[in-house]
Structure formats: structure tokens, C-alpha cells
Design an enzyme around this catalytic site. Structure first.
Site, short mmCIF file in Angstrom:
data_model
loop_
_atom_site.label_atom_id
_atom_site.label_comp_id
_atom_site.label_asym_id
_atom_site.label_seq_id
_atom_site.Cartn_x
_atom_site.Cartn_y
_atom_site.Cartn_z
N LYS A 76 34.04 41.57 33.53
CA LYS A 76 32.87 42.25 34.08
C LYS A 76 31.59 41.46 33.80
CE LYS A 76 34.74 46.96 33.80
NZ LYS A 76 34.82 48.17 32.93
N SER A 84 34.68 53.96 33.18
CA SER A 84 33.79 52.93 32.65
C SER A 84 32.43 52.87 33.36
CB SER A 84 34.46 51.57 32.70
OG SER A 84 34.53 51.09 34.01
#
Ligand SMILES: [Ca+2]
Ligand SMILES: [Ca+2]
Ligand SMILES: [Ca+2]
Ligand SMILES: [Ca+2]
Ligand SMILES: [Ca+2]
Ligand SMILES: [Ca+2]
Ligand SMILES: [Ca+2]
Ligand SMILES: [Ca+2]
Ligand SMILES: [Ca+2]
Ligand SMILES: [Ca+2]
Ligand SMILES: [Ca+2]
Ligand SMILES: [Ca+2]
Lengths: 223, 223, 223, 223, 223, 223
Positions: free
Chosen positions: C137, C94
Site C-alpha cells: 500500500k 482497512s
């Protein structure tokens, strides 16, 4: 070919010293040869079942050799062989000066004194660093018939050999690889020139400093 | 050669600092040498039984060295040696500035102050990053007779040394590798030129920004 | 150097985002530097204890970089450093867009907005692929003081941030690496030219197709 | 970017098919990109956590690509990316024709039909070899909205799809990689020329022989 | 493409033979292709999950191929593929002559007789060495419809096939790789020239000696 | 091809000797071939499932070969094959002189006496070093029909063969590789020149010294 040699001069062969178990030393020769490389670019090839620290010791020695030869070995292979090490192989870095001496002898085709044995670690700049087991190693060198033995200056205070050996063997403490070769190599002229070359390329680290011992002398314990 | 050196200047030798166990520091020197390469193209060769993070730390340092030398080392080998690390070896990245200083000293043949010890991680762009154990490391440097110690600026608030050490040793916080070399290297002219070169090639990351601390100060815990 | 930076512009430094454990995000910076290569031909060197998927993520990013630079880096090394990852290291893919942005910033010497954080995987042709943990996040980016956060367009429907964060941070969904750089880089002229270059070399895959969602929406679960 | 695409044409992207567990198929895209190489000489770089048989499958495909391009890729890197494979990765060799099609599409910059899915192993000479799980794979392609699916001719008798899928999807059995590209690529002129090139370089193995089935039909069971 | 082929001629495809478990043989084809190399210098790439002895067998075969081609393949890759070997892969060296024949067929673009099967190990100088399981292998070749089978001359006395197979298949014992190709390849002129070339470069070892069997016939038991 | 050969001359084939279990010897041939290299630069390729000490033995032999040929093999591959070693492979370094003889025979295309068997380790400078199991090995050579057997001079006192073998076989103790080839190779003129070449490049180590045995004869126990 005798595995134990303690007289005369030989090119590319040096009497190293190792500790077996807790309290016994053994003399182990190291041999070296310089050859053309076969593939792409030269390499260092060391045999004798080297464990990790011994492999790193060879890498440290290679720094000095490359500095010393200055590109002349870029297409040469350097073969280093620990004789008589069997399946258990070699560990530790105390053969560094032995390896360096064998390689430089082979490079220059100058004989090494076989009545001499040696033990000592090396920095990549040529400093001789202390090792373990010096007493047992000196006794092993004496038993094997050697007349002289080189040890690191930093190990001088660790020497406690029994009286019977004291007259058999001369102990030579050194602090730089150039001193090792001064003692070990045969002859004069050619040797002096290579020794001073070694001094000039690697030997400058100690000149400009005065060194002090740590207050609380927690002795280093490298192997 | 003494393992503990805390006076004078030496080329290619820097006093690093490590933590042993939970609460004790130790001074561990790092040495470097630059040599012609033997095979095809230069490489970085680090010895002292480096664990993974320490190997990566050396790779990060190599970014700065390659940027600094700009192709001049493409056919050179860079030897880095952690002295006195034994079988357990070295881990963590807190010797990054020590390694960088030793290599640049060897490259430029400029002496490093042996009365100085240092600890600090590095980014690939030259930023000095925080490390663990600064208090124990500073005390170890003082005990070993050093007069000054470099630590990362980001670790300033972590320093809690006992009073007895406070007058023995000067603490120098830094945030960029150029400051480390400004402090560590001998001399003036040549040094100033290399320090400003280091600043210009790697030092631009922090200039254009104002940095802020995170609100909830969950302190980073690198080693 | 502060590990947490959320203002200004820096070259070769990008705020990445990771998930810690099950339900907590963290902002982790990635740094990059381009250097001359030392040995034979350039290489990509990534540090921060990357696990397998993270290593592969870097290889995928390298495809875009090589296509973008078109041989100009054949004798350069690309250094990528995940900061603050400790012994546990980095896994997953990611951070692909974070790495790509840091490298292109370093290559072009153009600053990256430090008030921006980002997460996203990448195809070798420049498509931004979905990742896990976007909600945590985004919240971590907001807590760290960032004003904007880039996420994959394919993750838009996964965003469920708490109300308190909704006004703190702008969410920018993207589907191609060229959009990431459009948002992240400083300045105008030079940036526009590199963004359109990125579009033309890697961005053609989606133009000629209309895409459909799978009937039964078995959501992808990459990490 | 949508992970599931079943319409239009894209360059360097092909719908592959895999079996999950015992009785369920899944459509997994493969992407490819051709880039200048960074270091010394080109290489094939495949990501997606490939297990051993999948790695070997990529090596077999590379034989066909190298024969097809005839040295033109000697300084190019071939990137192959299995999308959406997660930590468990990819095993088996049934994506060989998918990989070959993605790479040739990227090399020639010709679009691939996204309404087509495919499964098939490959010999190094271009023969399409049988695979396992064709029935589940065909059903997965139909469910994902594809209109056509390529399978190995040697698997024709293994197809036992349920009636509901029979009108949703056309099954195309093939025996050589040239037939795969004939079906998969967009356009006419340029495609025909590459297909006949593929036939001429790899397709000669079957022409001069009549093949017979083994008497006792112990069916091969590759994965 | 049929996995079992026992008629006609094909380039780069040879019927090998293997033993499954204790008492059953199987016919396993080997395919080969010669391609331009992608990176730096050619290599041999063998797939089919080869275990260690099978990998070494391929290295031994490569000695004969390199001697035969005499530098003409220095920038070619040699692909060798064991078909149908699945996850368990291939072990032993009994496919050496099969591999050598497939590669030379691919190099010279000359067809191999598919009604022929073969088993045999090879020395680096072209001698055909004995293998295990010849009886089961011959029976498997007969069952698969082959008309002829090559075995090592040193295995002649090990053949104990059942009466039903005796008329189905001709057994051809050989002692040198040149005899294998004499039997296996299609055509005349071109074949004769390559066979005599093979004889002259590798075939001289047996000419100048008379060989004797060991008194106590402790039969060798290679696999 | 017979695995046991004890008459005549063959190029690139030498009868080696090994110990099986505790008290039984076996004759194992070693074959060698020199070929053009395929990739970048030549290499040494040894097969027969060599364990670590055997691999190192081959490296030591390569030092002598490279010194002997002096760059002429830099683009050649040296293939070495231990015949008949099966899955258990080869260990120890006692085949060093066998390997060296096979390689030099192949290089010079001079036949080796097949009625001769040999055992002996080698230093990188050509000294023949002692091995284990000489008695069992000599008896195995005699049983296999050999007329002569070479052993290391340092093993002379270890020979305790039974009376029945004493008249069957001549024992030839040697201390340098040049003596091995003097005994083993066919013909005169060409051989003499290569033997003296071998002496001059590697044979100087023993000339300038008188060797002594260690007082307490703790016999070396290499394998
Ligand atoms: Ca004496
Ligand atoms: Ca000095
Ligand atoms: Ca002081
Ligand atoms: Ca800065
Ligand atoms: Ca802010
Ligand atoms: Ca697109
Ligand atoms: Ca559809
Ligand atoms: Ca065909
Ligand atoms: Ca038939
Ligand atoms: Ca012959
Ligand atoms: Ca006889
Ligand atoms: Ca001598």
C-alpha cells in the site's frame, strides 16, 4: 360472482388481458379496494403471485395514484388483487393501466365498464407504453364477450387480428392514462373532472414536444 | 408516447445511453416523478429491474438530490423509471447523471432537451465520473437522431467515433452535475438559479486543488 | 474530475489504499457527503459494492461519528462512496480511518490533504488497529504521487518498502483516530478543536494502562 | 494500540476467550461504546462477523442491559465489536459475560481490569451458564499474561489445566453477572452500587430455590 | 446456576420437555425476562435457534400475553430464552405453555414451581392443544427429579409410561392455559386473580359448546 | 379442547376444509384473536406454516377487515392460527372465508356455529370466489359430523357427492362474504347489523351489472 364478466359497470374491477404461452390470450380481472391502514402509514398490497416486473409495474402505478390523490391516501392501504392467476402468478408490466383504472375506480367509487378490456404499460408520468401480444389479447377480449378493448397507441401497427373478430370488438388506441379513464369510467360530470385532474398532474410530458420515430425501426420489445 | 424521442423538451424525461453486449449502444430513456409519500416518510423508488450497481448509483444520486432540496422532500417519494429495460434490467452506474437530471427536472418542473443524450457516473459530491463504452454510446445517440451528447470529461480521450457520426452530433464533456443541468434544461432565469445552487452545495471539492494524472496511466475501468 | 488526485485539499475526499491480488497495491479514493434525511430519521448509506467486513467497518466508524456529533446528525444521512471499485467491490476493514476522515471532513467542511494516503482499521472507541499489506500500500501511494502515508502504529514493524520509495514518501504511524485527523485536515484553529474533541470522547481507553506484547508473537492477521 | 493487553484498566474493553479448532485457546478482546442513535430509536450493533448463536448471545445480553439501564438507553446505540476475528467470525455464546461487561463499563465509564480474562454464557436473567473448552481458554489467558480468569461455576469440575499454568493464573468461578462485574471493574463506591443494582434486578431467580444435580450426570454440552 | 433444577420456586424459569430422536425425552428449561424496549416500541425476542414452527409458537403465545396485559407491554420487550439447545435449536410448538408460563411469571414476578415440568401447544385463545411424545417426556421429567408434569388433556389416552415411573410423578392433564398457571405458580391471592383474569379474556371458547370426537378417530399428529 | 368440534357455538373458531393429496378432504379449524399491539401499530400475524398463496389470501381478507372496522383496529394485532397443519403447512386461498369469519367473530365476540364447515376464496371487495376440491371437502365435513357446509356459488355445478352424504349435510352456496356471516354467526340483532354493514361497504360490486358466463366454459382452476 362470475370470474368472466363482460356487461354492466362495477366499482374496483377491470378486465385485464394476458398472454398464455406463445399464442393464446386470456382475460384476467384485476380488483382494487381502498381501506384504512392498520399499522403505521398506508401501503400498497398486491396479491396474485406477482413476479418482479409486475411488482415494479404496481410501483409505477402508485406514483400516478399518489400524485393524483395528493396526500389524501397517506393513511390508507391500497389493495390490488389479480384474480385467477394461480400458482404461476403474473409477470410483466402490461396490466399497468388495468391496475391504475381499478384503483382510481375504487378511490372515486365510480363504476368501470365491464364490456371493456384493456392492456398497456405505464410511465410514472402517465404515458401509456407499448406491450407484447396485443393481437392475442384482443382476440381473447372478443371471445370473452367484450365490446371494446384499449391498447397502447404505440402498438397500433402490431394489431393483426383475424377477420372473424374485426366486427366483434372495437379497438381503442390511447397514449395517456387520462384517455383510459375517459373511456372506462361510468357517468359524466364527476368523471370529466377526474380525467382533467389526471391530465393536468401527469399529462404535461408530451405537450411541448414533437416526437419522431427512430430511423431504423428496431421495435422495442417490452412485455 | 414514442419510446424514442429526440426533439423538443419534456419534464422528467431524459435520454440515457447504454451498451448492449460488446459493441453496440442503445438509447434508453429515464423518467422521474415526485409524489406525496403514502406511508411514513418519503423514499426513492426505482424500477426497471436495476442490478446492484445501478441501485447504488441511484443512492449516490439521492445524496445530491437531498442536498439540493434541503429537507423539502422529506415527505415526498421520488419515482425513477428506466424505460424499455425488459427482464434483463439495468446494471452499472453510467446512468447517474441521467437519473439526476430527470429527478431535478421533475422537482422543478423544467423541461429537458430531448435532442440531447447523456452518459456519466456521479460522486456523492456532484463530480461526473468516467464510464465505459462512450464511443458506442455516442454513435447510438447520433443514430437515434440526437443533436448533442454529454460525456464525462475524463472520457474525452476514449472517444473514437466513426467519421460519419462526427457531423451528426456535438460532444459535450462535463466534470460536474451543474454543467449537465446547464446544458440539459430549458429556459434561462430559473435554470441559472438552480445551476448555481447545485454548484454551491456540491461543487466545492475541485476548486482548491490542482489535479494530476497518475504516472503510469493504468486507466480506470468502471462501467 | 480526475480519479487520481495527489495535490491540494478537498472536502469529503480521502485517498484510501487497497491490496489487489497478492502483491500489488492501489490507491482508491473514498468520498463522503452529509445530507438531510428523506424519510424517517437519518441513516448511513455506503456504496461501492461493500462486502460484509467492509459493511461492518462502516458500522464501527459510525459509532465514532455518532459519538463525535452527539445527536446533531440524528436527522441527517451520511453518504459514503468507494470510488472505482467496480463489480468486485470492497472487502476488509482497512479503509476504516479513510472513511472516518472523509465523513468528518464533510461534516465540518474542512479540506483533506490530497497528497496524503492512508490505511488503518478502527475500534469503536477510536483506536487505530493493524491491517494487512502495508508495504504494497505504501508503494502504491508513492507511485500515485502522494507525499505522505498514514499507517497503524501496530504495523510499523511490517514495513519493508524498497529503497526507491524511501525518499518519495513519509510514513506516519498513528494509534488513534484523532492523530489521523491532526495529520489529514487543512488549517489550524477549527481543526485543533475537533481533534481535541475526538480525543476526549473516544481517546480515553489507552491512557490508564501500560500495554504489553504477547510473549509468543503470533502476529494478528486481519485483512 | 496493542491487540494483546494484559495490564492496567480500560473503559469498554474486555479480554474474552475462544477456542480455535480442537485443542487451542485464544484471547480475543471485545470492545463496546455507547452513542446517540442516528435514526429512529436506539439499536444494538455488533460487528466481527457474528454467526447465529453469537448474535443470539448478544440479544440475551441486551435483555440484561435494558433491565439494568431502565429506559435510559432508549435513544442510544450500543456498539459491540469483536476484535481480530477476521473472515471466519465468531460463533457460540461463550462471550456473553465478556460483552455484558464491556457494555456496562462503557455505559458507566468505569475501567475494566485488563489482567483479567473471562468466558461464560448468560441467561436473560443474569445467571452465568456453562461453556465449552474452559481448560484451553484458561491456558490461553495465562499464556497471554493475564493474572486472573473468570469461568462459570458450573464448569469448575471441567478444569484440567497443566501444572505449569496453575501458579500463573487465578481461576474465579461465578454464577451471576453481578459477580463478574464485582471482579472486573475498577474502583469501589460506584462499582458497588452498580453491582447491587444488577443483583436486585436480575439476581432473584436462584434465591428461593435449592438446586439439585440430575441423577445421571449427562453433562450439558453447550458451545 | 444448575441447568437441571427440580426443587423450589423461581421467577421466569419453567421446566419444558422435548423429544430427542425417536424414543428419548429431555428436560429443557425456558427462561423469560421483561425489559424496557430500546428502540421504537416493544418486541418479542426469542433465542435458542428456534426453527419456524417454534417461532410461530412464540407468536401464538404472544397473542395471549398481549390480551392478558392489555397494552401495558406496548413499550416493553419480552425476552424468551430456550436454554441448552445448542446448534440444532428448537422446533415444534410443544413448548407453548412453557413459554407462556415463563413470561407471565416474569411479568408478575411470581415464582414457578421447579419440581414441575410441562408440555403443551396453545391456541391463540388459550386452549391447550395436543403434542407428540408425551410418554417419553413424562419419563424424562421423572428421571430429572420432577414431582409433577402437565400434559394436554387431549393427550391423556397417549400416556403409556413404564410402571417404575408411575409412582415417581403425578400427571396433570389440562385444557386451558389458566389451569397451567393455577398449577405452576407460587402463592395464592395474587395468583388466583391472574388466573381468573386469564380465564375471562381467553377462556370463553369452550363454555358454550359441547364437543364431540370425530367418528373415525384419525388421531391428529401435531408435533 | 377437542380438535374436531361439530356442535355448539364458539367465538373466534371456524371449521375450514382442505384437500389432502388427490382425493381426500379434511376439516381444519381456524382460530382468531384480536389483541392490543405491542410495538408500533397493529399487524396481522398468521401461523400454521402458510405458503405464499395462503399468506396472500390473508392479505386479501385483511382488506375486508380493515374496511369493515374502519380504523378501529389501527393499534390492534389480528392473530390468525391454522390448527393442526404440521410441518407441511397450508397453501392455496380456499380458507379465505373461514379466516374472515373467525376474525369478525373475534372482533365482535359473537359465536360461530361449529356444526357448520366452509370453503371459499375471497376478492378484496367481498366476493366469494370459486375453489377446488369441493366434493371431497363436503364429504369431509359430513364425516366430521357437520350439519351444513358453505361453498362458493360458482362451484355449485362441481358438487358430485356420493348418495350416502346427501342427507347428512346441507350445502349452502354463497356469493358474498355477508351471506357467509349471515349463515355462520350466532344470534340475530347484532348479527344483522354487522351483516348489513358488510354488505354496504364491500357489497356493491355486483349490483349494477348482469353477469354472463364465457361462451366456451374453460373452467377456472384456482386452488
Ligand atoms: Ca358483449
Ligand atoms: Ca404530455
Ligand atoms: Ca435531430
Ligand atoms: Ca469542485
Ligand atoms: Ca506529489
Ligand atoms: Ca486512550
Ligand atoms: Ca501479567
Ligand atoms: Ca438468583
Ligand atoms: Ca423431586
Ligand atoms: Ca372455553
Ligand atoms: Ca352433527
Ligand atoms: Ca355486489
Amino acid at each position: 360472482y362470475e370470474l368472466q364478466v363482460s356487461e354492466g359497470y362495477q366499482v374496483g374491477r377491470v378486465n385485464g388481458l394476458a398472454v398464455m404461452g406463445q399464442d393464446s390470450g386470456i382475460m384476467l380481472p384485476v380488483m382494487a379496494e381502498i381501506t384504512p391502514s392498520q399499522g403505521m402509514g398506508g401501503q400498497v398490497i398486491a396479491t396474485g403471485q406477482l413476479q418482479e416486473m409486475a411488482e415494479e409495474s404496481v410501483q409505477n402505478v402508485s406514483a400516478i395514484i399518489k400524485k393524483y390523490t395528493d396526500e389524501k391516501i397517506s393513511d390508507k392501504d391500497i389493495h390490488i388483487q389479480f384474480i385467477q392467476t394461480g400458482q404461476q402468478g403474473v409477470d410483466g408490466d402490461s396490466a399497468s393501466i388495468t391496475v391504475a383504472t381499478a384503483v382510481i375506480s375504487a378511490l372515486e367509487n365510480i363504476g368501470v365498464d365491464q364490456s371493456l378490456a384493456m392492456t398497456g404499460s405505464l410511465s410514472v408520468r402517465g404515458d401509456v407504453l407499448p406491450v407484447g401480444g396485443v393481437t392475442h389479447k384482443i382476440e381473447a377480449a372478443a371471445k370473452a364477450g367484450c365490446d371494446r378493448v384499449i391498447i397502447p397507441k404505440a402498438n397500433e401497427q402490431d394489431v393483426m387480428i383475424e377477420d372473424e373478430y374485426k366486427e366483434m370488438i372495437e379497438i381503442i388506441p390511447v397514449s395517456h392514462i387520462s384517455e383510459v379513464l375517459e373511456v372506462a369510467l361510468e357517468g359524466e360530470g364527476e368523471k370529466d373532472s377526474l380525467v382533467s385532474r389526471l391530465k393536468s398532474i401527469t399529462g404535461s410530458a408530451l405537450e411541448s414536444s414533437e416526437v419522431t420515430k427512430p430511423a431504423g425501426g428496431s421495435e422495442p420489445t417490452p412485455q
